[in-house]
Design a protein around this motif. Sequence first.
Motif, mmCIF file in Angstrom:
data_model
loop_
_atom_site.group_PDB
_atom_site.id
_atom_site.type_symbol
_atom_site.label_atom_id
_atom_site.label_comp_id
_atom_site.label_asym_id
_atom_site.label_seq_id
_atom_site.Cartn_x
_atom_site.Cartn_y
_atom_site.Cartn_z
ATOM 1 N N SER A 18 0.826 -1.205 0.000
ATOM 2 C CA SER A 18 0.000 0.000 0.000
ATOM 3 C C SER A 18 0.863 1.259 0.000
ATOM 4 O O SER A 18 2.067 1.216 0.295
ATOM 5 N N PHE A 209 2.599 -1.907 -7.530
ATOM 6 C CA PHE A 209 2.388 -0.592 -6.921
ATOM 7 C C PHE A 209 2.604 0.519 -7.946
ATOM 8 O O PHE A 209 1.784 1.435 -8.077
ATOM 9 N N HIS A 249 -5.714 -2.921 -8.559
ATOM 10 C CA HIS A 249 -5.593 -2.991 -7.106
ATOM 11 C C HIS A 249 -6.372 -1.839 -6.492
ATOM 12 O O HIS A 249 -6.465 -0.762 -7.060
ATOM 13 N N ASN A 251 -5.953 -0.802 -3.065
ATOM 14 C CA ASN A 251 -5.414 -0.310 -1.802
ATOM 15 C C ASN A 251 -4.298 0.703 -1.996
ATOM 16 O O ASN A 251 -3.410 0.822 -1.176
ATOM 17 N N PHE A 252 -4.335 1.437 -3.107
ATOM 18 C CA PHE A 252 -3.288 2.421 -3.344
ATOM 19 C C PHE A 252 -3.493 3.687 -2.521
ATOM 20 O O PHE A 252 -2.568 4.232 -1.947
ATOM 21 N N ASN A 254 -4.533 6.385 0.367
ATOM 22 C CA ASN A 254 -4.502 6.446 1.827
ATOM 23 C C ASN A 254 -5.742 7.127 2.383
ATOM 24 O O ASN A 254 -5.857 7.306 3.574
ATOM 25 N N ARG A 256 -8.778 6.513 3.255
ATOM 26 C CA ARG A 256 -9.812 5.564 3.647
ATOM 27 C C ARG A 256 -11.042 6.276 4.224
ATOM 28 O O ARG A 256 -12.182 5.954 3.866
#
Length: 275
Positions: A18, A209, A249, A251-252, A254, A256
């Motif tokens: 992440s 990533f 993906h 979950n790159f 931050n 949330r």
Amino acid sequence: TMSPNYEEMEYKKTPMISLGEVVRLIKYLEPNNQQKKIVRGTSGFIHESTDIKDWQRYAAILTFIFAGMRMSEVRGLQWDCVDLNNREIEIKRTVVRNGTSQEQVKAKGSKRTIIMHVKLHEVLTEWKRLLFKYYGEARPTFVFPSLRNTGSRIPLCDRTITDWVKLAFAGIGIAKVKIHPNKNGDKRAFVEVLESRYKRVITKTFRHFYITALCNAQTKHPETLTNNYVKGQAGHRDYKTTSMIYGDHQNFDNNRVKQQLAIDEAIPIGIGGVQ
């Protein structure tokens, strides 16, 4: 022909590190420039320098993070392909497992010239200065040469790099490892991963990533980061490989908490009295 074990038939997607973990990793790896020691370069001159091995580890891992290069490409990278003036890296060579450099890449589309991220440019500029100072007149060929009294024309071993990553992951708390001393009594050791999401090709998570970051940026700059350009930076022939396998993906970011609020607002039931 179907395996009785369903898990063996299931498609296994490479886990991606992440953004938050990458930030912690970079901070953890950053050399402490205040700590200096006396080292002897291969030219025989003794001089004061920062810890050359710490800088090599830092620069190598950041090359994976900020350029999305494969292990064979990082090991095969030579200074004649790093244009610090124009912030470009030309990827045209690889190194096979035995350390032999070859003038070819993995597949069609892998040969490419990528734009260097500003952070990577900063790190490689300093790394080149330190490395050339370390070797003196014997200018190194490889960007990441072995420092084991082997001259400047032998690339780092892939096991050395993967061990660095394993230990760094353990250092920031996203893996548990065990170091097995070599039975021969020398300093080389085997680093075993006991717990981690990245057990197989441990450096491949950085490639996922990097490409996911490109795909995310593409949504903000579609006219600049076209499909053709993005797949070229990733070293793929087909954009589907870039977007569906490497860039797929979630979950790159931050953000949330912001994402949760956005989802709540997307279906405004139970918000502000709306029923």
